[in-house]
Design an enzyme around this catalytic site. Structure first.
Site, mmCIF file in Angstrom:
data_model
loop_
_atom_site.group_PDB
_atom_site.id
_atom_site.type_symbol
_atom_site.label_atom_id
_atom_site.label_comp_id
_atom_site.label_asym_id
_atom_site.label_seq_id
_atom_site.Cartn_x
_atom_site.Cartn_y
_atom_site.Cartn_z
ATOM 1 N N GLU A 283 1.106 163.207 41.339
ATOM 2 C CA GLU A 283 0.412 164.236 42.023
ATOM 3 C C GLU A 283 -0.852 163.699 42.491
ATOM 4 O O GLU A 283 -2.052 163.436 41.961
ATOM 5 C CB GLU A 283 -0.032 165.395 41.017
ATOM 6 C CG GLU A 283 -0.248 166.674 41.618
ATOM 7 C CD GLU A 283 -1.902 166.570 42.295
ATOM 8 O OE1 GLU A 283 -2.015 166.312 43.341
ATOM 9 O OE2 GLU A 283 -2.642 166.853 41.474
ATOM 10 N N GLU B 146 -5.302 162.089 50.310
ATOM 11 C CA GLU B 146 -5.823 161.393 49.261
ATOM 12 C C GLU B 146 -5.237 160.046 49.102
ATOM 13 O O GLU B 146 -5.169 159.473 47.980
ATOM 14 C CB GLU B 146 -5.862 162.210 47.916
ATOM 15 C CG GLU B 146 -7.081 163.078 48.239
ATOM 16 C CD GLU B 146 -7.079 164.228 46.843
ATOM 17 O OE1 GLU B 146 -6.612 163.995 45.849
ATOM 18 O OE2 GLU B 146 -7.853 165.100 47.016
HETATM 19 C C1 LIG Z 1 -5.221 164.538 41.486
HETATM 20 S S1 LIG Z 1 -5.641 163.549 39.987
HETATM 21 C C2 LIG Z 1 -3.818 164.191 39.101
HETATM 22 C C3 LIG Z 1 -4.184 163.855 37.718
HETATM 23 C C4 LIG Z 1 -3.004 164.430 36.687
HETATM 24 N N1 LIG Z 1 -1.723 164.000 37.042
HETATM 25 C C5 LIG Z 1 -2.599 166.177 37.155
HETATM 26 O O1 LIG Z 1 -1.968 166.516 37.661
HETATM 27 O O2 LIG Z 1 -3.844 166.785 36.785
HETATM 28 C C6 LIG Z 1 -4.893 161.993 40.650
HETATM 29 C C7 LIG Z 1 -4.892 160.945 39.494
HETATM 30 O O3 LIG Z 1 -4.253 159.763 40.189
HETATM 31 C C8 LIG Z 1 -5.350 158.552 39.635
HETATM 32 N N2 LIG Z 1 -4.963 157.611 40.695
HETATM 33 C C9 LIG Z 1 -5.189 157.615 42.104
HETATM 34 N N3 LIG Z 1 -4.919 156.484 42.636
HETATM 35 C C10 LIG Z 1 -4.216 155.791 41.560
HETATM 36 C C11 LIG Z 1 -3.720 154.365 41.540
HETATM 37 N N4 LIG Z 1 -3.866 153.767 42.780
HETATM 38 N N5 LIG Z 1 -3.136 153.805 40.390
HETATM 39 C C12 LIG Z 1 -3.586 154.598 39.303
HETATM 40 N N6 LIG Z 1 -4.021 155.772 39.151
HETATM 41 C C13 LIG Z 1 -4.441 156.373 40.391
HETATM 42 C C14 LIG Z 1 -6.732 159.129 39.788
HETATM 43 O O4 LIG Z 1 -7.608 158.431 38.973
HETATM 44 C C15 LIG Z 1 -6.250 160.599 38.996
HETATM 45 O O5 LIG Z 1 -6.473 160.543 37.878
#
Ligand SMILES: C[S@@+](CC[C@H](N)C(=O)[O-])C[C@H]1O[C@@H](n2cnc3c(N)ncnc32)[C@H](O)[C@@H]1O
Length: 508
Positions: A308, A317
């Site tokens: 997500e 994003e």
């Molecule tokens: C919008 S949040 C969603 C978090 C969780 N899955 C939820 O639905 O509540 C996106 C998450 O993806 C992580 N994230 C974004 N890009 C990433 C990457 N390239 N590798 C690992 N984690 C990533 C961010 O740190 C964040 O915790």
């Protein structure tokens, strides 16, 4: 100081085949539209935020589409004349259904309602002290009439009291209405605990994910292999673990065996994720991986990739860039949840947001996108799809750059409009028919994780009645950033906004 312009709420309706260019109808009579007078005046005053509107409401109302235009304008008051009122069966004032709807919308937008004129109803003397019913809705409270306009005031108060109370979601959102926020940059920045906490309250979002994982597990593993086959599921961007929970619940619900990898690059979220797994006793089923999904060297390949990483505009994003990296460790026939997402755009009138952006007095703010709970806004045409991304995408020449040209038809009876910018939304297909959407015609109801995005125009564009609005949008990619550029190309040509991402970009 504020200056209120008092204007009649009127617009004469041309026939569809009449030319509006001349401003004259077939009988040679000038077409009148009070919105045009307002618009000319505010242009003369350079969109001063000290200018407001008070609308005079009479018995006849113009078309619904032309009324909507006022929802994006700084209307402070609606002055209802007593001659706008009808008379109900008992001799009391009431309003037509169209007027009732309009006044209710005005209340929702916090317009002040004023009654003006003289008593034009001969109200039965004997019942002066009791407010009568309209359409079988009764008011129990007996109220002595102190002023000759009181029956009208009471009727309007009755319309107000009859409105549904705000839902829990609306109460949560009320402080965010028309409040500009910078979009999150979850890839470049680490989200705060408070932000995760807010996400995690959105049960609708996680229920949709759980439904999607259930369906994917059932498709992946037939019933006869349920006890022997293990599905490798990777949650990429796991945050503090709600999608891990949804996936494990889906496995339980479907009776399928899964092994989960939870990949997260935010070290603070990883700490909470470890605690959750210990607390829930999931150590044998879930492996936490603290790294960026684009660089992880996975020990095995996944059957299902759950993520997500969506912004209000879908790809803003950088979900496409992250999932392009992560699909290296997805089996060739593996499933991505989401499997597809599309961004949408819609032209809007929003003098409040335009003035807020302009108040910064610099170019950068006028060509930056904002996340905002749209409220005092006129949506001028249905939203149209902009960019679509499909996952996984194993094609050799894939690119995340995009370009599109959109032509918006503003309904003919709207009249002329002023476009301050564009509202942006997304629709995501998680799996098969299971969607997450904030697109206004097909929203996932009661989901509150995303507000729309707003792309302003440096100078609002006047669209004469009957003209198309043409806009061009680009998604541009460089090694360290992704950005959008946009411009209007009809009925006038605007400057190209955010050239080379000079004002607004998302870091890779
Ligand atoms: C919008 S949040 C969603 C978090 C969780 N899955 C939820 O639905 O509540 C996106 C998450 O993806 C992580 N994230 C974004 N890009 C990433 C990457 N390239 N590798 C690992 N984690 C990533 C961010 O740190 C964040 O915790």
């Amino acid at each position: 100081m504020q200056l209120w312009l008092r204007l009649p709420l009127e617009k004469s309706e041309p026939m569809e085949n009449e030319s509006e260019d001349t401003g004259y109808g077939s009988l040679g009579a000038a077409l009148s539209d009070s919105w045009e007078s307002w618009n000319s005046f505010r242009l003369l005053c350079e969109h001063s935020n000290q200018l407001c509107v008070a609308l005079d409401i009479r018995r006849s109302l113009p078309s619904i589409n032309s009324l909507f235009r006022w929802f994006g304008e700084p209307v402070r008051a609606a002055i209802i004349h007593t001659d706008a009122f009808l008379t109900n069966a008992r001799g009391y004032p009431c309003l037509s259904k169209r007027h009732q709807k309009l006044i209710t919308s005005f209340f929702e937008l916090s317009f002040q309602v004023v009654i003006s004129g003289q008593l034009v109803h001969s109200i039965p003397e004997e019942s002066f002290a009791v407010f009568p019913s309209n359409d079988n809705d009764t008011i129990n409270e007996a109220a002595p009439i102190r002023h000759e306009l009181k029956p009208y005031v009471d009727y309007v108060a009755f319309l107000y009291q009859r409105m549904d109370p705000l839902s829990e979601q609306e109460r949560f959102e009320i402080n965010y209405r028309d409040f500009l926020q910078s979009p999150l940059q979850p890839l470049m920045d680490n989200l705060e605990a408070q932000t995760y906490e807010t996400f995690e309250k959105d049960t609708v979002k996680y229920t949709q994910y759980q439904r999607a994982v259930c369906q994917a597990l059932l498709d992946r593993v037939p019933y006869e292999h349920a006890s022997t086959s293990q599905t490798v599921l990777m949650v990429v961007g796991a945050g503090r673990g709600p999608l891990v929970r949804a996936s494990l619940q889906a496995a339980e619900e479907t009776g399928r065996k899964i092994k989960v990898y939870a990949v997260e690059k935010n070290p603070n979220a990883v700490v909470t994720l470890h605690s959750l797994i210990k607390l829930e006793g999931w150590e044998n089923m879930v492996t936490v991986v603290s790294c960026d999904m684009r660089h992880w060297d996975a020990p095995e390949k996944a059957d299902i990739l759950v993520s997500e990483l969506l912004g209000s505009f879908g790809d803003n994003e950088l979900s496409p860039e992250c999932l392009d990296g992560a699909q290296r460790f997805l089996k060739p026939d593996g499933i991505s949840i989401p499997s597809l997402y599309t961004s949408y755009l819609q032209p809007i009138t929003t003098s409040k947001l335009y003035n807020d952006v302009k108040s910064h007095k610099d170019l950068a703010h006028l060509e930056t996108a904002y996340v905002v709970k749209l409220h005092r806004v006129a949506k001028l045409a249905p939203a149209q799809p902009v960019f679509t991304f499909v996952h996984p995408n194993f094609s050799a020449n894939r690119s995340n750059q995009r370009y599109t040209k959109l032509k918006f038809e503003i309904p003919f009876d709207t009249g002329s409009t002023l476009v301050h910018g564009f509202a942006g939304y997304f629709d995501a297909v998680l799996y098969k028919d299971i969607h997450l959407s904030i697109e206004p015609s097909m929203p996932t109801t009661t989901m509150f994780s995303w507000f729309p995005i707003f792309f302003p125009l440096r100078s609002p564009v006047y669209v004469p009645s009957g003209y198309q609005l043409e806009v061009q949008f680009w998604r541009c990619c460089a090694p360290s950033k992704v950005w959008y550029e946009w411009c209007v190309t009809s009925p006038v040509v605007s400057p190209l906004h955010n050239v080379n991402g000079r004002s607004y970009w998302v870091g890779l």
